[in-house]
Design a protein around this motif. Structure first.
Motif, PDB file in Angstrom:
ATOM      1  N   ALA A   1       0.730  -1.060   0.198  1.00  0.00           N
ATOM      2  CA  ALA A   1       0.041   0.027   0.022  1.00  0.00           C
ATOM      3  C   ALA A   1       0.848   1.178   0.014  1.00  0.00           C
ATOM      4  O   ALA A   1       0.614   2.336  -0.587  1.00  0.00           O
ATOM      5  CB  ALA A   1      -0.983  -0.122   1.461  1.00  0.00           C
ATOM      6  N   ARG A   2       2.046   1.388   0.654  1.00  0.00           N
ATOM      7  CA  ARG A   2       2.989   2.342   0.661  1.00  0.00           C
ATOM      8  C   ARG A   2       3.770   2.288  -0.557  1.00  0.00           C
ATOM      9  O   ARG A   2       4.633   3.463  -0.504  1.00  0.00           O
ATOM     10  CB  ARG A   2       3.711   2.338   1.957  1.00  0.00           C
ATOM     11  N   THR A   3       3.718   1.441  -1.462  1.00  0.00           N
ATOM     12  CA  THR A   3       4.580   1.389  -2.620  1.00  0.00           C
ATOM     13  C   THR A   3       4.048   1.829  -3.793  1.00  0.00           C
ATOM     14  O   THR A   3       3.017   1.374  -4.133  1.00  0.00           O
ATOM     15  CB  THR A   3       5.227   0.284  -2.673  1.00  0.00           C
ATOM     16  N   HIS A   4       4.723   2.682  -4.722  1.00  0.00           N
ATOM     17  CA  HIS A   4       3.920   3.163  -5.963  1.00  0.00           C
ATOM     18  C   HIS A   4       3.903   1.811  -6.688  1.00  0.00           C
ATOM     19  O   HIS A   4       5.073   1.200  -6.773  1.00  0.00           O
ATOM     20  CB  HIS A   4       4.853   4.303  -6.563  1.00  0.00           C
ATOM     21  N   PHE A   5       3.296   1.618  -7.471  1.00  0.00           N
ATOM     22  CA  PHE A   5       2.909   0.354  -8.310  1.00  0.00           C
ATOM     23  C   PHE A   5       3.989   0.091  -9.336  1.00  0.00           C
ATOM     24  O   PHE A   5       4.455  -0.972  -9.667  1.00  0.00           O
ATOM     25  CB  PHE A   5       1.438   0.107  -8.936  1.00  0.00           C
TER      26      PHE A   5
ATOM     27  N   THR B   1       7.838  -4.961 -12.893  1.00  0.00           N
ATOM     28  CA  THR B   1       9.294  -5.515 -13.374  1.00  0.00           C
ATOM     29  C   THR B   1       9.523  -4.700 -14.629  1.00  0.00           C
ATOM     30  O   THR B   1      10.447  -5.138 -15.311  1.00  0.00           O
ATOM     31  CB  THR B   1       9.238  -6.805 -13.424  1.00  0.00           C
ATOM     32  N   MET B   2       8.634  -3.826 -15.234  1.00  0.00           N
ATOM     33  CA  MET B   2       8.640  -3.384 -16.645  1.00  0.00           C
ATOM     34  C   MET B   2       7.924  -2.076 -16.743  1.00  0.00           C
ATOM     35  O   MET B   2       7.234  -1.903 -16.034  1.00  0.00           O
ATOM     36  CB  MET B   2       8.057  -4.591 -17.510  1.00  0.00           C
ATOM     37  N   PRO B   3       8.154  -1.319 -17.927  1.00  0.00           N
ATOM     38  CA  PRO B   3       7.553  -0.212 -18.180  1.00  0.00           C
ATOM     39  C   PRO B   3       6.136  -0.366 -18.408  1.00  0.00           C
ATOM     40  O   PRO B   3       5.748  -1.575 -18.883  1.00  0.00           O
ATOM     41  CB  PRO B   3       8.136   0.360 -19.268  1.00  0.00           C
ATOM     42  N   LEU B   4       5.220   0.474 -18.646  1.00  0.00           N
ATOM     43  CA  LEU B   4       3.833   0.331 -18.811  1.00  0.00           C
ATOM     44  C   LEU B   4       3.583  -0.097 -20.370  1.00  0.00           C
ATOM     45  O   LEU B   4       2.598  -0.792 -20.651  1.00  0.00           O
ATOM     46  CB  LEU B   4       3.023   1.660 -18.784  1.00  0.00           C
ATOM     47  N   SER B   5       4.657   0.171 -21.375  1.00  0.00           N
ATOM     48  CA  SER B   5       4.532  -0.454 -22.499  1.00  0.00           C
ATOM     49  C   SER B   5       4.668  -1.900 -22.648  1.00  0.00           C
ATOM     50  O   SER B   5       4.345  -2.468 -23.752  1.00  0.00           O
ATOM     51  CB  SER B   5       5.609   0.292 -23.217  1.00  0.00           C
TER      52      SER B   5
ATOM     53  N   ARG C   1      -2.925  -2.781 -10.097  1.00  0.00           N
ATOM     54  CA  ARG C   1      -2.070  -3.984 -10.544  1.00  0.00           C
ATOM     55  C   ARG C   1      -1.851  -4.044 -12.049  1.00  0.00           C
ATOM     56  O   ARG C   1      -2.874  -3.363 -12.700  1.00  0.00           O
ATOM     57  CB  ARG C   1      -3.190  -5.239 -10.351  1.00  0.00           C
ATOM     58  N   ALA C   2      -0.985  -4.518 -12.504  1.00  0.00           N
ATOM     59  CA  ALA C   2      -0.695  -4.589 -14.129  1.00  0.00           C
ATOM     60  C   ALA C   2      -0.423  -6.128 -14.429  1.00  0.00           C
ATOM     61  O   ALA C   2       0.024  -6.939 -13.551  1.00  0.00           O
ATOM     62  CB  ALA C   2       0.796  -3.803 -14.385  1.00  0.00           C
TER      63      ALA C   2
END
Length: 325
Positions: A69-73, A78-82, A99-100
């Motif tokens: 909860a304290r960590t930016h997603f 492990t990878m960029p949004l692309s 979540r991604a």
């Protein structure tokens, strides 16, 4: 029935070899690609090179929900949004967890869900009503799995007017929902002078965000007279298919090729190896791509059941306090 008998009936030694192979890759991937886990491993002086056996997993630090909860997603990823296929903010207990998912993550989730559905007796002749907002990734996994099985799917949304209208149009034999939405449906039918018991409904897959087995279960069973199958889908795990019930209803099978289970003392990091001892269920993802989860404390009281299940599945089960009664 089995969706994937090669896995669901795999002998123990072969499964453990698969788990160890995947665990080594998962920990290496998390350490190399996730800033969150880089820092977590560094803080306790451990590395993926320390994993030689399944027991070595206890050397890795535990992950708690408050940390996520304290960590930016993006720091967890492990990878960029692309590199991902889907991104979603899942509301949970007044807050939202992002979540991604990669294409591989979604495929794994859908594969697990086909096993859950098949174990509950869902097949290509089933007519399945799905309650809830399909913008929720967990429900999307369920719908995709149903379509893969060839079942007819009736998305019912969250509007009770739509529920009653769709129930009048089709006679669903299966319902996928949450405990609270099931009870809302029962109440709305009762308000309309109808009883859900008079419907063709014979099974309900109830997925809960709060616990492996929701305390409302017994009440739902009594009101609907349908066969209930529990699913566990908190936002941190990103799917409702990790644990599932078979027709024996003797605990919950663990998708052990995708998640490694441990039972840990509630008040420490001590791993409980003794049989028939309750502790906290801890899960480690073995094949996650976008957002690996290493030794996540679920907060769920459970014990591991090593005895074979009468359904023929060799995947281990967890027993919860409610299911042990």
């Amino acid at each position: 029935m089995y969706a994937n008998p090669q896995i669901e009936q795999m002998n123990r030694s072969s499964l453990q070899r698969l788990q160890l192979e995947r665990l080594k890759k998962q920990v290496k991937w998390a350490q190399e690609k996730s800033r969150f886990y880089q820092e977590r491993f560094r803080s306790v002086g451990v590395s993926y090179t320390d994993i030689h056996t399944l027991e070595d997993i206890s050397r890795l630090p535990l992950t708690e929900r408050s940390m996520l909860a304290r960590t930016h997603f993006m720091d967890w990823m492990t990878m960029p949004l692309s590199g991902v296929l889907r991104v979603q903010a899942l509301p949970e207990e007044g807050e939202s967890l992002t979540r991604a998912y990669t294409n591989g993550d979604i495929a794994h989730n859908v594969e697990m869900m086909t096993r859950c559905l098949t174990a509950a007796g869902v097949m290509n002749a089933s007519l399945v009503a799905v309650q809830g907002d399909l913008s929720d990734s967990r429900l999307l996994d369920i719908q995709y799995a149903l379509e893969i099985l060839g079942a007819a799917v009736v998305p019912m949304g969250t509007d009770y007017h739509q529920w009653l209208r769709m129930l009048d149009m089709v006679g669903a034999d299966t319902l996928v929902s949450t405990p609270h939405l099931v009870l809302q449906l029962v109440i709305q039918l009762q308000t309309a002078g109808r009883n859900i018991v008079d419907s063709p409904l014979k099974r309900i897959l109830c997925w809960s965000r709060q616990g492996v087995q929701d305390p409302l279960r017994r009440h739902i069973q009594e009101r609907t007279q349908a066969r209930l199958y529990d699913l566990y889908g908190p936002a941190e795990l990103g799917t409702a298919g990790i644990l599932y019930q078979c027709e024996a209803h003797n605990g919950y099978h663990i998708q052990e090729d995708y998640y490694y289970p441990e039972i840990v003392d509630f008040h420490s990091d001590h791993v409980i190896h003794e049989p028939q001892h309750m502790g906290e269920l801890v899960l480690t993802s073995l094949a996650a791509e976008a957002m690996p989860l290493i030794r996540y404390r679920t907060g769920q009281a459970a014990m591991l059941e090593e005895e074979p299940c009468s359904c023929g599945r060799t995947l281990r089960r967890i027993i919860t306090p409610l299911s042990a009664v």
